[in-house]
Design a protein around this motif. Structure first.
Motif, short mmCIF file in Angstrom:
data_model
loop_
_atom_site.label_atom_id
_atom_site.label_comp_id
_atom_site.label_asym_id
_atom_site.label_seq_id
_atom_site.Cartn_x
_atom_site.Cartn_y
_atom_site.Cartn_z
N ILE A 30 16.45 -3.91 5.62
CA ILE A 30 15.12 -3.74 5.05
C ILE A 30 14.88 -4.81 4.00
CG2 ILE A 30 13.59 -2.17 3.78
CD1 ILE A 30 15.36 0.15 4.83
N ASP B 226 14.28 -5.58 9.77
CA ASP B 226 13.73 -4.55 10.66
C ASP B 226 12.55 -3.81 10.05
OD1 ASP B 226 15.87 -4.75 12.77
OD2 ASP B 226 17.10 -4.26 11.01
N LEU B 227 12.58 -3.63 8.74
CA LEU B 227 11.52 -2.93 8.01
C LEU B 227 11.27 -3.69 6.72
CD1 LEU B 227 12.92 0.67 8.51
CD2 LEU B 227 10.83 -0.20 9.58
N VAL C 202 9.29 -3.42 2.66
CA VAL C 202 8.51 -2.83 1.58
C VAL C 202 8.06 -3.99 0.69
CG1 VAL C 202 8.52 -1.32 -0.44
CG2 VAL C 202 9.79 -0.67 1.63
N ARG D 43 5.78 -11.01 16.40
CA ARG D 43 5.92 -9.84 15.53
C ARG D 43 4.60 -9.37 14.92
NH1 ARG D 43 10.53 -12.62 15.89
NH2 ARG D 43 12.50 -11.47 15.72
N TYR E 191 0.22 -5.85 5.32
CA TYR E 191 0.33 -4.46 5.76
C TYR E 191 -0.61 -4.19 6.93
CZ TYR E 191 -0.22 0.62 5.67
OH TYR E 191 -0.29 1.94 6.03
N GLY F 14 0.81 -5.66 10.15
CA GLY F 14 2.12 -5.18 10.58
C GLY F 14 3.31 -5.98 10.12
N VAL G 154 4.45 -5.80 6.94
CA VAL G 154 5.18 -4.90 6.05
C VAL G 154 4.84 -3.46 6.41
CG1 VAL G 154 5.20 -6.59 4.16
CG2 VAL G 154 3.41 -4.87 4.24
N ASN G 155 5.73 -2.55 6.04
CA ASN G 155 5.55 -1.13 6.35
C ASN G 155 4.92 -0.34 5.22
OD1 ASN G 155 8.37 -2.02 7.73
ND2 ASN G 155 7.19 -0.69 9.09
N GLU G 156 5.22 -0.73 3.98
CA GLU G 156 4.70 0.00 2.82
C GLU G 156 4.36 -0.97 1.71
OE1 GLU G 156 7.26 3.05 1.33
OE2 GLU G 156 7.55 4.00 3.30
N MET H 48 13.90 4.39 1.63
CA MET H 48 13.77 4.25 3.07
C MET H 48 15.15 4.08 3.71
SD MET H 48 11.58 1.34 5.15
CE MET H 48 10.01 1.82 4.40
N LYS I 103 18.12 -0.84 17.88
CA LYS I 103 17.93 -2.18 17.31
C LYS I 103 18.45 -3.25 18.28
CE LYS I 103 19.07 -5.31 13.57
NZ LYS I 103 19.39 -5.51 12.14
#
Length: 245
Positions: free
Chosen positions: A87, A106-107, A109, A136, A158, A161, A163-165, A179, A195
């Protein structure tokens, strides 16, 4: 002071690029230190890693032009192949090669002051791995960011897509660790399998990514004990005793 610090939070590893005086720019030593830290994480019982930069001014200003690194070495999934989730936790500027590092996590913030920038077209050089951004996020948005070099805000990242948060400045590491703790409580074989499927069969690999992955594979042979044993055995005119390490 270490250019990369490592902390453990239960089954989560926090890796911090620790050069705030240089906006966490990645020099040769930083790339090598982060590669080692990622390799140690992958070989450990830890389940999830968070990558961040010291302070709130920059996740990283990218490659340090005064001490250029082999940047591929510290790119997750390239310099160190791992099936464990990683992350990104960003604040401030995410520039150039740091964008590549961020997109390969993968993720993600992001603090609300995060700004993404890829200015290499104005600077006259590129490693080419940023091409993977077009796989991506939407193609035209990726090309605008890459070709025009216009900075992208956390909110826009955001929306598309990247970033997730989004969280207030100073909360990005806390949120990313939260997370990560959620993931660490899940079935690790399932997360790693998913993954691996995504990385190997869903997301395409560009030529620079393939080249870097090949260099990483060859590097493991070139830095092995076996290669030293082979050389010693040749000089001493004896049969080598290989260990596979």
């Amino acid at each position: 002071m270490s250019v990369v610090t490592t902390e453990t939070h239960g089954l989560v590893t926090l890796l911090t690029i620790n050069r705030p005086e240089r906006r966490n720019a990645i020099c040769k030593d930083t790339a090598l230190a982060l590669q080692r830290a990622l390799a140690e994480f992958d070989g450990s019982d830890q389940r999830v890693a968070v990558i961040t930069g010291a302070g709130d001014e920059a996740f990283s200003a990218g490659a340090d032009v005064n001490n250029l690194p082999e940047l591929w070495r510290c790119i997750p999934g390239v310099g160190v192949a791992t099936d464990k989730p990683i992350i990104a936790a960003s604040a401030g500027w995410v520039v150039g090669g740091a964008m590549v590092m961020h997109m390969m996590c993968d993720l993600a913030v992001a603090a609300d002051n995060t700004r993404f920038s890829y200015p290499e077209g104005r600077m006259g050089f590129t490693g080419g791995m940023i091409a993977g951004l077009a796989a991506r996020i939407p193609h035209k948005i990726a090309m605008e960011l890459i070709l025009r070099g216009k900075p992208m805000s956390a909110q826009r990242a955001y929306e598309v897509g990247l970033v997730n948060e989004i969280v207030p400045v100073g909360r990005q590491v806390e949120a990313a660790l939260g997370m990560a703790q959620e993931l660490a409580a899940m079935a690790p074989l399932v997360l790693r399998t998913i993954k691996r499927f995504v990385g190997r069969s869903v997301l395409p690999q560009g030529p620079s990514e393939q080249m870097a992955a090949t260099l990483a594979e060859l590097g493991r042979v070139q830095s092995s004990r076996d290669i030293e044993e082979g050389r010693s055995a040749f000089r001493e005119k004896r049969a080598p005793r290989f260990e596979g390490r």
